[in-house]
Design an enzyme around this catalytic site. Structure first.
Site, PDB file in Angstrom:
ATOM      1  N   LYS A 189     -65.207  40.212  -4.722  1.00  0.00           N
ATOM      2  CA  LYS A 189     -64.267  40.665  -3.507  1.00  0.00           C
ATOM      3  C   LYS A 189     -62.950  39.878  -4.036  1.00  0.00           C
ATOM      4  CE  LYS A 189     -62.358  40.360   0.011  1.00  0.00           C
ATOM      5  NZ  LYS A 189     -61.015  40.278   0.178  1.00  0.00           N
ATOM      6  N   VAL A 226     -64.412  43.254   4.977  1.00  0.00           N
ATOM      7  CA  VAL A 226     -65.520  43.461   4.124  1.00  0.00           C
ATOM      8  C   VAL A 226     -66.012  42.265   3.067  1.00  0.00           C
ATOM      9  CG1 VAL A 226     -65.199  44.547   1.485  1.00  0.00           C
ATOM     10  CG2 VAL A 226     -64.478  45.690   3.785  1.00  0.00           C
ATOM     11  N   GLY A 227     -65.071  41.044   3.121  1.00  0.00           N
ATOM     12  CA  GLY A 227     -65.217  39.778   2.615  1.00  0.00           C
ATOM     13  C   GLY A 227     -66.264  39.133   3.824  1.00  0.00           C
ATOM     14  N   GLU A 265     -63.967  26.045  -2.489  1.00  0.00           N
ATOM     15  CA  GLU A 265     -62.354  25.441  -2.936  1.00  0.00           C
ATOM     16  C   GLU A 265     -61.354  25.841  -2.030  1.00  0.00           C
ATOM     17  OE1 GLU A 265     -62.687  23.141  -5.056  1.00  0.00           O
ATOM     18  OE2 GLU A 265     -64.493  23.511  -6.267  1.00  0.00           O
ATOM     19  N   CYS A 299     -52.540  25.315  -5.210  1.00  0.00           N
ATOM     20  CA  CYS A 299     -53.514  24.532  -4.096  1.00  0.00           C
ATOM     21  C   CYS A 299     -53.364  22.850  -4.555  1.00  0.00           C
ATOM     22  CB  CYS A 299     -54.980  25.078  -4.070  1.00  0.00           C
ATOM     23  SG  CYS A 299     -55.733  24.777  -5.831  1.00  0.00           S
ATOM     24  N   GLU A 398     -50.269  23.231   5.042  1.00  0.00           N
ATOM     25  CA  GLU A 398     -49.922  23.531   3.612  1.00  0.00           C
ATOM     26  C   GLU A 398     -49.080  24.785   3.385  1.00  0.00           C
ATOM     27  OE1 GLU A 398     -53.314  25.847   1.736  1.00  0.00           O
ATOM     28  OE2 GLU A 398     -53.139  24.915  -0.186  1.00  0.00           O
TER      29      GLU A 398
HETATM   30  P1  NAP Z   1     -57.423  33.470   2.271  1.00  0.00           P
HETATM   31  O1  NAP Z   1     -56.697  34.038   3.361  1.00  0.00           O
HETATM   32  O2  NAP Z   1     -58.333  32.453   2.855  1.00  0.00           O
HETATM   33  O3  NAP Z   1     -58.192  34.521   1.325  1.00  0.00           O
HETATM   34  C1  NAP Z   1     -59.055  34.267   0.441  1.00  0.00           C
HETATM   35  C2  NAP Z   1     -60.061  35.327   0.265  1.00  0.00           C
HETATM   36  O4  NAP Z   1     -61.027  35.622   1.194  1.00  0.00           O
HETATM   37  C3  NAP Z   1     -59.327  36.813   0.159  1.00  0.00           C
HETATM   38  O5  NAP Z   1     -60.125  37.656  -0.806  1.00  0.00           O
HETATM   39  C4  NAP Z   1     -59.593  37.379   1.604  1.00  0.00           C
HETATM   40  O6  NAP Z   1     -59.403  38.890   1.759  1.00  0.00           O
HETATM   41  C5  NAP Z   1     -60.973  36.728   1.897  1.00  0.00           C
HETATM   42  N1  NAP Z   1     -61.248  36.701   3.448  1.00  0.00           N
HETATM   43  C6  NAP Z   1     -60.246  36.636   4.553  1.00  0.00           C
HETATM   44  N2  NAP Z   1     -60.847  36.469   5.668  1.00  0.00           N
HETATM   45  C7  NAP Z   1     -62.152  36.618   5.371  1.00  0.00           C
HETATM   46  C8  NAP Z   1     -63.442  36.311   6.122  1.00  0.00           C
HETATM   47  N3  NAP Z   1     -63.390  36.285   7.437  1.00  0.00           N
HETATM   48  N4  NAP Z   1     -64.505  36.307   5.452  1.00  0.00           N
HETATM   49  C9  NAP Z   1     -64.579  36.381   3.980  1.00  0.00           C
HETATM   50  N5  NAP Z   1     -63.680  36.512   3.188  1.00  0.00           N
HETATM   51  C10 NAP Z   1     -62.500  36.633   3.777  1.00  0.00           C
HETATM   52  O7  NAP Z   1     -56.559  32.621   1.294  1.00  0.00           O
HETATM   53  P2  NAP Z   1     -55.295  33.089   0.501  1.00  0.00           P
HETATM   54  O8  NAP Z   1     -54.102  33.086   1.264  1.00  0.00           O
HETATM   55  O9  NAP Z   1     -55.809  34.504  -0.269  1.00  0.00           O
HETATM   56  O10 NAP Z   1     -55.003  31.958  -0.808  1.00  0.00           O
HETATM   57  C11 NAP Z   1     -54.373  30.934  -0.397  1.00  0.00           C
HETATM   58  C12 NAP Z   1     -55.322  29.824  -0.153  1.00  0.00           C
HETATM   59  O11 NAP Z   1     -56.142  29.730  -1.241  1.00  0.00           O
HETATM   60  C13 NAP Z   1     -54.414  28.506  -0.249  1.00  0.00           C
HETATM   61  O12 NAP Z   1     -55.141  27.620   1.024  1.00  0.00           O
HETATM   62  C14 NAP Z   1     -54.884  27.763  -1.341  1.00  0.00           C
HETATM   63  O13 NAP Z   1     -54.740  26.175  -1.365  1.00  0.00           O
HETATM   64  C15 NAP Z   1     -56.449  28.153  -1.444  1.00  0.00           C
HETATM   65  N6  NAP Z   1     -56.597  27.850  -2.968  1.00  0.00           N
HETATM   66  C16 NAP Z   1     -57.323  26.834  -3.414  1.00  0.00           C
HETATM   67  C17 NAP Z   1     -57.793  26.451  -4.587  1.00  0.00           C
HETATM   68  C18 NAP Z   1     -58.662  25.420  -4.863  1.00  0.00           C
HETATM   69  O14 NAP Z   1     -59.245  25.376  -6.008  1.00  0.00           O
HETATM   70  N7  NAP Z   1     -59.099  24.534  -4.161  1.00  0.00           N
HETATM   71  C19 NAP Z   1     -57.194  27.371  -5.444  1.00  0.00           C
HETATM   72  C20 NAP Z   1     -56.504  28.450  -5.249  1.00  0.00           C
HETATM   73  C21 NAP Z   1     -55.925  28.693  -4.001  1.00  0.00           C
HETATM   74  P3  NAP Z   1     -58.182  39.458   2.197  1.00  0.00           P
HETATM   75  O15 NAP Z   1     -57.216  39.165   1.014  1.00  0.00           O
HETATM   76  O16 NAP Z   1     -58.317  40.783   2.504  1.00  0.00           O
HETATM   77  O17 NAP Z   1     -57.533  38.710   3.411  1.00  0.00           O
END
Ligand code: NAP
Length: 494
Positions: A189, A226-227, A265, A299, A398
């Site tokens: 997803k 959907v996630g 992660e 990140c 962040e």
């Molecule tokens: P996010 O808002 O947490 O979304 C990540 C994924 O989760 C997306 O596919 C999102 O779908 C989905 N999602 C949202 N709500 C959900 C729920 N309730 N249940 C299941 N899935 C759900 O993160 P982001 O803004 O896309 O990415 C940025 C974040 O990723 C930052 O905090 C960054 O630090 C972190 N990151 C961490 C690493 C690591 O290796 N530690 C690497 C890269 C990024 P939608 O797009 O539809 O909302």
């Protein structure tokens, strides 16, 4: 298949998702727009998958795991992943153009987001082929007499992979390929801001590999639910997730009812401790570059710079010059290394955090707003905030933008305490000429990874992950492969 060229280099990806071997649209035909963050225009569309589509994809993955030979046929998996590697190489240019279009990642730095993950497919195929799936631990004394014990490593089952938008193609590969090679079936997803890095991957699997129907599925959608449905589905055995800590908590809660194995992660707020014997002219320009490349949407970015008080002004001056001279703008211009933020919402979040820092007493040294020469596109100026209170929001949350905060410290102990004053524990950086002293400081940082003097900790052969609220489990390295396996211990007659 959609294959629309919308401008110089810009490329719209495939609109469809992959469910049970079929590239398809959602039943209602609904679609959502994909915005090019460099020009704020609609670059194309993606099918808007639903909870029902997700249920079908999970059902297909469940059947493929339970009823096909995929989990038992290592040679076939090796064949399929080798095919996948070759197919991705053939599509490399297309994948790069899709990435630059939907993420705004500068083409000059796209290698780590496209070329490296394609190489990693080959790595995991070889690693998985050579892996010892049966380990004989020898004879063990038991109250019932001696027993031989063997450990059989088996795939976990159906793996749900949920990825973010900042490095979408890389993470789509990193989360799914080791899982597939280990014998799991997968439902991916992708993030709604970057659906094409997922849909193109699905198209390539369907059109150019022998991976059987149901083994690999991709559901794209503009709906968070959907996630959520994937992470709560009892037919899913494991969730592998990269994204924010807030979503990580929701995924843990959703999987609690079925005690789902979860690899997380999450976010980071990494510190860079610049020791008083550091070579500032080497460490600080590199720190500025790290903050701006990928628009700070990384990140592991060490975004909190800790400078020794006696060299504070010298450090601020070097950082200011470096950030003011950083090349940014149109991601298709090979001279630029920073593009736009991914969306208007993310840009507003970055600008809001900068403003909160200033309100809490930080000094704006450079940047801080939208660049006048780039009125279109979600750009933010490289920004330096000095005199930052380590407890303030801008030092704790962040930012995910091209922003460095700087705080002064008086002793190594104080620097370590400030670095560890965070709910996050993803990575960190130490700079100092005395490498033994820098190493000692690195061992006191409560994080999963640390770099010393710019020497990267990150790579496919080394475990990577977070401590505290930055995650659970590890990607990469031998540990990263084993996350997708369960070790079954079998006691048997001598
Ligand atoms: P996010 O808002 O947490 O979304 C990540 C994924 O989760 C997306 O596919 C999102 O779908 C989905 N999602 C949202 N709500 C959900 C729920 N309730 N249940 C299941 N899935 C759900 O993160 P982001 O803004 O896309 O990415 C940025 C974040 O990723 C930052 O905090 C960054 O630090 C972190 N990151 C961490 C690493 C690591 O290796 N530690 C690497 C890269 C990024 P939608 O797009 O539809 O909302």
């Amino acid at each position: 298949m959609t294959n629309v060229q919308t401008g110089a280099g810009v490329l719209a990806g495939d609109e469809r998702m992959l469910i049970d071997g079929e590239l398809r649209h959602t039943a209602s035909g609904a679609k959502f727009d994909v915005i090019d963050p460099a020009n704020e225009q609609v670059a194309g569309q993606a099918t808007d998958g639903t909870v029902d589509d997700m249920a079908r994809a999970v059902g297909a993955a469940r059947r493929a795991f339970d009823e096909s030979d995929w989990s038992r046929d290592l040679e076939f998996r090796y064949h399929c992943l080798t095919q996948l590697h070759d197919a991705l190489e053939r599509n490399q240019d297309r994948l790069r153009r899709v990435l630059v279009t939907e993420v705004g990642c500068p083409v000059s730095v796209s290698g780590s987001q496209i070329d490296s993950p394609i190489d990693e497919v080959k790595h995991w195929a070889e690693h998985g082929k050579a892996f010892e799936y049966l380990v004989d631990t020898g004879m063990h004394d038991t109250p019932m007499g001696p027993a031989r014990r063997k450990i059989h490593y088996e795939p976990v089952g159906v793996v749900g992979a949920i990825t973010p938008w900042n490095v979408p193609f890389y993470l789509n590969i990193a989360e799914t390929v080791p899982a597939l090679m280990a014998g799991n079936t997968v439902v991916l997803k992708p993030a709604q801001l970057t659906p094409w890095s997922g849909s193109e991957y699905g198209r390539i699997v369907a059109e150019e590999t022998d991976i059987p129907p149901g083994v690999f599925n991709v559901v794209v959608s503009s709906a968070n639910e959907v996630g959520g449905a994937l992470s709560a589905d009892p037919r899913v055995d494991m969730i592998t997730f990269t994204g924010s800590t807030a979503t990580g908590r929701a995924i843990l809660a959703a999987g609690a009812a079925t005690v789902k194995k979860t690899l997380l992660e999450l976010g980071g707020k990494s510190a860079h401790i610049v020791l008083d014997d550091a070579d500032f002219n080497s460490a600080l320009p590199l720190a500025a570059m790290m903050a701006c490349v990928m628009s700070g949407q990384s990140c592991i970015l060490p975004s909190r710079i800790l400078l020794p008080r006696r060299r504070y002004d010298e450090g601020i001056e070097i950082l200011k010059t470096s950030m003011e001279n950083f090349p940014y703008g149109d991601p298709w211009d090979p001279g630029n290394m920073q593009g736009p933020q991914i969306s208007d919402g993310q840009r507003r979040k970055v600008l809001g955090l900068i403003a909160s820092g200033i309100e809490s007493g930080a000094r704006l040294v450079t940047g801080g707003g939208i660049p006048e020469h780039l009125p279109v596109g979600y750009y933010v100026q490289p920004t330096l905030l000095a005199d930052v209170d380590p407890d303030s929001r801008v030092a704790q949350e962040e930012i995910f933008g091209p922003v460095l905060t700087v705080t002064a410290y008086d002793s190594d102990d104080e620097a370590v305490a400030i670095a560890n004053n965070s709910i996050y524990g993803l990575s960190g950086e130490v700079s100092g000429e005395d490498v033994e002293r820098a190493f000692a400081v690195a061992t006191r940082m409560r994080t999963g990874n640390v770099s010393i003097n710019g020497k990267s900790h990150f790579g496919i052969t080394s475990p990577f992950g977070g401590t505290k609220q930055s995650g659970l489990g590890r990607r990469n390295g031998a540990e990263g492969y084993q996350e997708y396996l369960e070790g079954k211990t079998i006691g048997m007659p001598a």
